[in-house]
Design a protein around this motif. Sequence first.
Motif, PDB file in Angstrom:
ATOM      1  N   SER A 207       0.813  -1.222   0.000  1.00 42.06           N
ATOM      2  CA  SER A 207       0.000   0.000   0.000  1.00 42.06           C
ATOM      3  C   SER A 207       0.844   1.268   0.000  1.00 42.06           C
ATOM      4  O   SER A 207       0.388   2.322  -0.448  1.00 42.06           O
ATOM      5  N   LEU A 208       2.083   1.185   0.494  1.00 41.01           N
ATOM      6  CA  LEU A 208       2.936   2.375   0.551  1.00 41.01           C
ATOM      7  C   LEU A 208       3.901   2.473  -0.633  1.00 41.01           C
ATOM      8  O   LEU A 208       4.759   3.354  -0.663  1.00 41.01           O
ATOM      9  N   GLY A 209       3.763   1.558  -1.571  1.00 43.84           N
ATOM     10  CA  GLY A 209       4.519   1.707  -2.813  1.00 43.84           C
ATOM     11  C   GLY A 209       5.933   1.168  -2.805  1.00 43.84           C
ATOM     12  O   GLY A 209       6.732   1.529  -3.685  1.00 43.84           O
ATOM     13  N   PHE A 210       6.285   0.315  -1.831  1.00 39.47           N
ATOM     14  CA  PHE A 210       7.610  -0.302  -1.857  1.00 39.47           C
ATOM     15  C   PHE A 210       7.629  -1.384  -2.935  1.00 39.47           C
ATOM     16  O   PHE A 210       6.621  -2.070  -3.170  1.00 39.47           O
ATOM     17  N   SER A 211       8.760  -1.549  -3.583  1.00 40.57           N
ATOM     18  CA  SER A 211       8.845  -2.473  -4.716  1.00 40.57           C
ATOM     19  C   SER A 211       8.639  -3.922  -4.322  1.00 40.57           C
ATOM     20  O   SER A 211       8.179  -4.735  -5.122  1.00 40.57           O
ATOM     21  N   SER A 212       8.983  -4.263  -3.061  1.00 44.72           N
ATOM     22  CA  SER A 212       8.817  -5.636  -2.589  1.00 44.72           C
ATOM     23  C   SER A 212       8.867  -5.644  -1.069  1.00 44.72           C
ATOM     24  O   SER A 212       9.257  -4.642  -0.438  1.00 44.72           O
ATOM     25  N   LEU A 213       8.485  -6.764  -0.464  1.00 43.69           N
ATOM     26  CA  LEU A 213       8.553  -6.898   0.994  1.00 43.69           C
ATOM     27  C   LEU A 213       9.992  -6.828   1.497  1.00 43.69           C
ATOM     28  O   LEU A 213      10.267  -6.131   2.480  1.00 43.69           O
ATOM     29  N   PRO A 214      10.943  -7.526   0.840  1.00 43.19           N
ATOM     30  CA  PRO A 214      12.353  -7.396   1.269  1.00 43.19           C
ATOM     31  C   PRO A 214      12.855  -5.958   1.205  1.00 43.19           C
ATOM     32  O   PRO A 214      13.628  -5.516   2.056  1.00 43.19           O
ATOM     33  N   SER A 215      12.408  -5.217   0.178  1.00 44.49           N
ATOM     34  CA  SER A 215      12.818  -3.815   0.051  1.00 44.49           C
ATOM     35  C   SER A 215      12.286  -2.999   1.224  1.00 44.49           C
ATOM     36  O   SER A 215      12.999  -2.144   1.781  1.00 44.49           O
ATOM     37  N   PHE A 216      11.027  -3.262   1.606  1.00 49.23           N
ATOM     38  CA  PHE A 216      10.436  -2.571   2.757  1.00 49.23           C
ATOM     39  C   PHE A 216      11.222  -2.876   4.027  1.00 49.23           C
ATOM     40  O   PHE A 216      11.561  -1.983   4.807  1.00 49.23           O
ATOM     41  N   TYR A 217      11.553  -4.156   4.265  1.00 44.70           N
ATOM     42  CA  TYR A 217      12.327  -4.548   5.445  1.00 44.70           C
ATOM     43  C   TYR A 217      13.682  -3.849   5.469  1.00 44.70           C
ATOM     44  O   TYR A 217      14.136  -3.360   6.509  1.00 44.70           O
ATOM     45  N   LYS A 218      14.322  -3.823   4.317  1.00 44.49           N
ATOM     46  CA  LYS A 218      15.661  -3.210   4.220  1.00 44.49           C
ATOM     47  C   LYS A 218      15.603  -1.722   4.544  1.00 44.49           C
ATOM     48  O   LYS A 218      16.423  -1.211   5.316  1.00 44.49           O
ATOM     49  N   GLN A 219      14.624  -1.016   3.953  1.00 42.75           N
ATOM     50  CA  GLN A 219      14.500   0.420   4.187  1.00 42.75           C
ATOM     51  C   GLN A 219      14.104   0.707   5.635  1.00 42.75           C
ATOM     52  O   GLN A 219      14.585   1.670   6.243  1.00 42.75           O
ATOM     53  N   PHE A 220      13.234  -0.115   6.198  1.00 42.54           N
ATOM     54  CA  PHE A 220      12.781   0.073   7.577  1.00 42.54           C
ATOM     55  C   PHE A 220      13.961  -0.054   8.545  1.00 42.54           C
ATOM     56  O   PHE A 220      14.147   0.781   9.434  1.00 42.54           O
ATOM     57  N   LYS A 221      14.747  -1.110   8.370  1.00 38.52           N
ATOM     58  CA  LYS A 221      15.889  -1.318   9.272  1.00 38.52           C
ATOM     59  C   LYS A 221      16.950  -0.234   9.088  1.00 38.52           C
ATOM     60  O   LYS A 221      17.581   0.206  10.055  1.00 38.52           O
ATOM     61  N   LYS A 222      17.135   0.225   7.871  1.00 39.93           N
ATOM     62  CA  LYS A 222      18.105   1.289   7.611  1.00 39.93           C
ATOM     63  C   LYS A 222      17.712   2.573   8.325  1.00 39.93           C
ATOM     64  O   LYS A 222      18.556   3.282   8.884  1.00 39.93           O
ATOM     65  N   GLU A 223      16.403   2.867   8.338  1.00 39.94           N
ATOM     66  CA  GLU A 223      15.914   4.112   8.940  1.00 39.94           C
ATOM     67  C   GLU A 223      15.851   4.046  10.451  1.00 39.94           C
ATOM     68  O   GLU A 223      16.239   4.988  11.146  1.00 39.94           O
ATOM     69  N   PHE A 224      15.337   2.931  10.996  1.00 31.52           N
ATOM     70  CA  PHE A 224      15.065   2.849  12.432  1.00 31.52           C
ATOM     71  C   PHE A 224      16.027   1.952  13.211  1.00 31.52           C
ATOM     72  O   PHE A 224      15.910   1.834  14.431  1.00 31.52           O
ATOM     73  N   LYS A 225      16.942   1.298  12.509  1.00 26.29           N
ATOM     74  CA  LYS A 225      17.964   0.438  13.133  1.00 26.29           C
ATOM     75  C   LYS A 225      17.391  -0.836  13.748  1.00 26.29           C
ATOM     76  O   LYS A 225      18.094  -1.547  14.462  1.00 26.29           O
ATOM     77  N   ILE A 226      16.138  -1.120  13.521  1.00 26.59           N
ATOM     78  CA  ILE A 226      15.498  -2.349  13.979  1.00 26.59           C
ATOM     79  C   ILE A 226      14.550  -2.840  12.893  1.00 26.59           C
ATOM     80  O   ILE A 226      14.157  -2.075  12.015  1.00 26.59           O
ATOM     81  N   THR A 227      14.169  -4.116  12.949  1.00 28.27           N
ATOM     82  CA  THR A 227      13.225  -4.663  11.991  1.00 28.27           C
ATOM     83  C   THR A 227      11.797  -4.312  12.412  1.00 28.27           C
ATOM     84  O   THR A 227      11.562  -3.937  13.569  1.00 28.27           O
ATOM     85  N   PRO A 228      10.819  -4.443  11.507  1.00 30.68           N
ATOM     86  CA  PRO A 228       9.422  -4.219  11.896  1.00 30.68           C
ATOM     87  C   PRO A 228       8.993  -5.097  13.067  1.00 30.68           C
ATOM     88  O   PRO A 228       8.260  -4.634  13.957  1.00 30.68           O
ATOM     89  N   LYS A 229       9.430  -6.347  13.086  1.00 29.89           N
ATOM     90  CA  LYS A 229       9.071  -7.247  14.181  1.00 29.89           C
ATOM     91  C   LYS A 229       9.651  -6.758  15.495  1.00 29.89           C
ATOM     92  O   LYS A 229       8.965  -6.743  16.532  1.00 29.89           O
ATOM     93  N   GLU A 230      10.913  -6.337  15.481  1.00 28.75           N
ATOM     94  CA  GLU A 230      11.549  -5.820  16.695  1.00 28.75           C
ATOM     95  C   GLU A 230      10.871  -4.543  17.160  1.00 28.75           C
ATOM     96  O   GLU A 230      10.716  -4.307  18.358  1.00 28.75           O
ATOM     97  N   PHE A 231      10.442  -3.698  16.212  1.00 31.82           N
ATOM     98  CA  PHE A 231       9.739  -2.457  16.555  1.00 31.82           C
ATOM     99  C   PHE A 231       8.464  -2.746  17.326  1.00 31.82           C
ATOM    100  O   PHE A 231       8.176  -2.096  18.332  1.00 31.82           O
ATOM    101  N   LEU A 232       7.717  -3.747  16.887  1.00 31.29           N
ATOM    102  CA  LEU A 232       6.476  -4.102  17.572  1.00 31.29           C
ATOM    103  C   LEU A 232       6.749  -4.633  18.966  1.00 31.29           C
ATOM    104  O   LEU A 232       6.017  -4.351  19.928  1.00 31.29           O
TER     105      LEU A 232
END
Length: 272
Positions: free
Chosen positions: A243-268
């Motif tokens: 829904s946010l326009g990332f090219s793939s799920l791995p790309s979203f994970y990579k960008q998320f960890k790069k920005e916040f230094k943690i994975t989406p799972k760790e963030f939760l």
Amino acid sequence: KEKIIFAFRHNVSTIFHSYHHHDFYELIYIVEGKGELFVDEKKYLLKKGDMAFVPPNTLHKLIVKSDEENLRCIMNFDEKYLKSLSSPNTDLTRFLGILNKRNTNLISFSNVDHKRLLSLFNRLNNNYLSRDYGDDLRVKLSLTDIFLKINSCAIEEEDSTIISGFNENSLVTKAIEFIDKNYQNKITLEKISDHLCMSVSRISHLFKEETGLSIIEYTIKKRLLLAKKMLLEGESTSKIADSLGFSSLPSFYKQFKKEFKITPKEFLIYSK
């Protein structure tokens, strides 16, 4: 986590040249000097006696000139902590609703109020790092007095349509405003340049020069901040990525960890 982080800061050079964000409110109070504050699409020309509030997870930056004297109070605070200092009759977070209603991040204080606030901030500063008997309560008293004054001034300005210090004529400001309204959709440099009636190369250059970020970098940061909100609301990572326009799920994970230094799972996990 600390409920309040407070400091007086002198400038020695231009600071926060690139947009950044954090998980708490930030109060910026200009004691001496001037500055330019960018909060998403808004640009404020701050002067002595101006106090700005940046909400959590909001892209912003502050620029002060290295050749000018500048002294400011910086306070990071949690809204729940202000609630804990409030009473049934006195809500110390009321000013946040007023600012939101007026669509501004700024409160400007008169010379009399400025002197009173500066006295309170100095009192807070004297007790903040002290471990002497009673100083923890003195910090709470100082904070209560500070936010009572902030709320009183906000209430006086509640129905005002005048927002001092606000500049919305910059082309880059207009580009940011367009991005902020469309970043959830597929947005291209061509669409932005067409909206502003200027070339892609020109707006790209101006944007990078003023924000410290490329248009793509800014857009990704906005999407990732929304992704955090969606995660807390229970949305799946696959739906968020799509829904946010990332090219793939791995790309979203990579960008998320790069920005916040943690994975989406760790963030939760850390957010619980």
